[in-house]
Write a protein that holds these residues in place. Structure first.
Motif, PDB file in Angstrom:
ATOM      1  N   CYS A  82      -4.205  12.353  -1.037  1.00 61.61           N
ATOM      2  CA  CYS A  82      -2.928  11.720  -0.736  1.00 61.61           C
ATOM      3  C   CYS A  82      -2.859  11.378   0.752  1.00 61.61           C
ATOM      4  N   ILE A  83      -2.486  10.136   1.056  1.00 61.28           N
ATOM      5  CA  ILE A  83      -2.273   9.679   2.428  1.00 61.28           C
ATOM      6  C   ILE A  83      -0.836   9.187   2.498  1.00 61.28           C
ATOM      7  N   PHE A  84      -0.078   9.691   3.475  1.00 58.91           N
ATOM      8  CA  PHE A  84       1.322   9.300   3.563  1.00 58.91           C
ATOM      9  C   PHE A  84       1.533   8.154   4.543  1.00 58.91           C
ATOM     10  N   VAL A  85       2.484   7.293   4.184  1.00 55.62           N
ATOM     11  CA  VAL A  85       3.000   6.258   5.068  1.00 55.62           C
ATOM     12  C   VAL A  85       4.497   6.532   5.083  1.00 55.62           C
ATOM     13  N   ASN A  86       4.992   7.031   6.228  1.00 57.97           N
ATOM     14  CA  ASN A  86       6.335   7.614   6.289  1.00 57.97           C
ATOM     15  C   ASN A  86       6.351   8.732   5.236  1.00 57.97           C
ATOM     16  N   ASN A  87       7.224   8.669   4.266  1.00 61.66           N
ATOM     17  CA  ASN A  87       7.218   9.726   3.247  1.00 61.66           C
ATOM     18  C   ASN A  87       6.753   9.233   1.887  1.00 61.66           C
ATOM     19  N   LYS A  88       6.138   8.055   1.863  1.00 58.24           N
ATOM     20  CA  LYS A  88       5.620   7.528   0.599  1.00 58.24           C
ATOM     21  C   LYS A  88       4.102   7.713   0.549  1.00 58.24           C
ATOM     22  N   PRO A  89       3.581   8.116  -0.621  1.00 58.87           N
ATOM     23  CA  PRO A  89       2.148   8.386  -0.721  1.00 58.87           C
ATOM     24  C   PRO A  89       1.297   7.207  -1.200  1.00 58.87           C
ATOM     25  N   ILE A  90       0.096   7.181  -0.651  1.00 69.46           N
ATOM     26  CA  ILE A  90      -0.992   6.374  -1.199  1.00 69.46           C
ATOM     27  C   ILE A  90      -1.928   7.393  -1.825  1.00 69.46           C
TER      28      ILE A  90
ATOM     29  N   PHE B  39       4.914   2.402  -9.388  1.00 67.27           N
ATOM     30  CA  PHE B  39       3.791   2.367  -8.445  1.00 67.27           C
ATOM     31  C   PHE B  39       2.923   1.154  -8.743  1.00 67.27           C
ATOM     32  N   LYS B  40       2.058   0.824  -7.794  1.00 69.75           N
ATOM     33  CA  LYS B  40       1.119  -0.292  -7.961  1.00 69.75           C
ATOM     34  C   LYS B  40      -0.300   0.222  -7.819  1.00 69.75           C
ATOM     35  N   ASN B  41      -1.207  -0.351  -8.586  1.00 67.68           N
ATOM     36  CA  ASN B  41      -2.635  -0.035  -8.514  1.00 67.68           C
ATOM     37  C   ASN B  41      -3.370  -1.126  -7.736  1.00 67.68           C
ATOM     38  N   PHE B  42      -4.349  -0.703  -6.945  1.00 72.97           N
ATOM     39  CA  PHE B  42      -5.262  -1.622  -6.262  1.00 72.97           C
ATOM     40  C   PHE B  42      -6.664  -1.034  -6.364  1.00 72.97           C
ATOM     41  N   LEU B  43      -7.677  -1.897  -6.388  1.00 76.92           N
ATOM     42  CA  LEU B  43      -9.052  -1.404  -6.307  1.00 76.92           C
ATOM     43  C   LEU B  43      -9.326  -1.011  -4.857  1.00 76.92           C
ATOM     44  N   LEU B  44      -9.793   0.195  -4.651  1.00 75.93           N
ATOM     45  CA  LEU B  44      -9.995   0.720  -3.306  1.00 75.93           C
ATOM     46  C   LEU B  44     -10.925  -0.150  -2.474  1.00 75.93           C
ATOM     47  N   LYS B  45     -12.076  -0.510  -3.018  1.00 73.26           N
ATOM     48  CA  LYS B  45     -13.069  -1.211  -2.189  1.00 73.26           C
ATOM     49  C   LYS B  45     -12.608  -2.618  -1.790  1.00 73.26           C
ATOM     50  N   ASP B  46     -11.747  -3.251  -2.592  1.00 71.17           N
ATOM     51  CA  ASP B  46     -11.294  -4.614  -2.304  1.00 71.17           C
ATOM     52  C   ASP B  46      -9.900  -4.675  -1.679  1.00 71.17           C
TER      53      ASP B  46
ATOM     54  N   LEU C 233       0.255  -1.817   2.319  1.00 70.39           N
ATOM     55  CA  LEU C 233       1.368  -1.268   3.094  1.00 70.39           C
ATOM     56  C   LEU C 233       2.654  -2.058   2.869  1.00 70.39           C
ATOM     57  N   LYS C 234       2.534  -3.380   2.734  1.00 68.05           N
ATOM     58  CA  LYS C 234       3.713  -4.204   2.452  1.00 68.05           C
ATOM     59  C   LYS C 234       4.275  -3.865   1.068  1.00 68.05           C
ATOM     60  N   THR C 235       3.396  -3.668   0.100  1.00 65.44           N
ATOM     61  CA  THR C 235       3.813  -3.287  -1.251  1.00 65.44           C
ATOM     62  C   THR C 235       4.531  -1.941  -1.218  1.00 65.44           C
ATOM     63  N   LEU C 236       3.963  -0.990  -0.501  1.00 70.67           N
ATOM     64  CA  LEU C 236       4.529   0.362  -0.419  1.00 70.67           C
ATOM     65  C   LEU C 236       5.898   0.362   0.257  1.00 70.67           C
ATOM     66  N   SER C 237       6.161  -0.613   1.113  1.00 69.90           N
ATOM     67  CA  SER C 237       7.447  -0.657   1.824  1.00 69.90           C
ATOM     68  C   SER C 237       8.604  -1.135   0.935  1.00 69.90           C
ATOM     69  N   LYS C 238       8.292  -1.655  -0.248  1.00 66.45           N
ATOM     70  CA  LYS C 238       9.344  -2.142  -1.145  1.00 66.45           C
ATOM     71  C   LYS C 238      10.109  -0.962  -1.739  1.00 66.45           C
ATOM     72  N   LYS C 239      11.427  -1.136  -1.865  1.00 67.43           N
ATOM     73  CA  LYS C 239      12.301  -0.060  -2.345  1.00 67.43           C
ATOM     74  C   LYS C 239      11.925   0.452  -3.734  1.00 67.43           C
ATOM     75  N   LYS C 240      11.601  -0.443  -4.647  1.00 64.54           N
ATOM     76  CA  LYS C 240      11.362  -0.018  -6.028  1.00 64.54           C
ATOM     77  C   LYS C 240       9.967   0.579  -6.241  1.00 64.54           C
TER      78      LYS C 240
END
Length: 193
Positions: free
Chosen positions: A3-11, A23-30, A37-44
């Motif tokens: 787990c890696i935090f950005v403010n109090n939200k986790p990646i 939550f949203k999924n992304f392929l790590l290598k790509d 980070l922009k996705t994680l900043s969204k309220k929902k």
């Protein structure tokens, strides 16, 4: 799962793909970290999951995406079982700071706790989990990797907050006070309790 935090939200770094909900999924290598980070900043959106193929390579792959800042810190106990906290940026925190060249991470942890609080006579008892968080400095994102240690001290002198680091208070908190302080703290600090 890491787990890696950005403010109090986790990646979350994981090998398991789950159906997206809050939550949203992304392929790590790509993954483009700016998009993540922009996705994680969204309220929902409550978290992001970066999916990799090999559990033992997830963190190594992620670390290559950002400049790394290595730090050491301490969860310090006194003889009464109280825990040493600092107050900075309107949040309760544990003392920590960046490693200097040719310094062991244990020496970093002790030095930083001493500098930020004025405490002396520190002794490392045990290694605690390492925490990860992303922060922005001078317009650039960085990954802070903090190595934590459980410490003890018989010091009973006056504590001094390191004002030039923005620390306004240093206090010994009893266990119930510590849990109250954690309500106004960071997610990665809560992992240490």
């Amino acid at each position: 799962m890491q787990c890696i935090f950005v403010n109090n939200k986790p990646i979350y770094l994981t090998t398991i793909v789950e159906k997206e909900t809050d939550f949203k999924n992304f392929l790590l290598k790509d993954a483009d970290l700016n998009v993540v980070l922009k996705t994680l900043s969204k309220k929902k959106i409550n978290s992001v999951r970066l999916i990799g193929y090999s559990e033992d390579k997830l963190l190594k792959t992620f670390k290559k995406k950002l400049p790394n800042v290595v730090a050491g810190g301490g969860k310090v106990y006194n003889k009464n079982g109280e825990i040493l906290f600092i107050y900075r940026n309107d949040k309760w925190d544990l003392p920590k700071g960046k490693a200097e060249k040719k310094e062991t991470i244990e020496d970093t942890a002790i030095r930083e706790v001493e500098e930020e609080t004025g405490i002396k006579n520190l002794e490392i008892i045990d290694k605690l989990p390492t925490t990860y968080h992303i922060y922005k400095r001078n317009g650039k994102h960085k990954l802070k990797i903090t190595h934590w240690y459980k410490m003890k001290s018989d010091f009973n002198g006056k504590l001094y907050p390191q004002l030039n680091e923005g620390i306004t208070k240093v206090e010994w908190l009893k266990e119930e006070e510590a849990y109250k302080a954690l309500e106004n703290s960071y997610a990665n600090i809560k992992l240490l309790f």
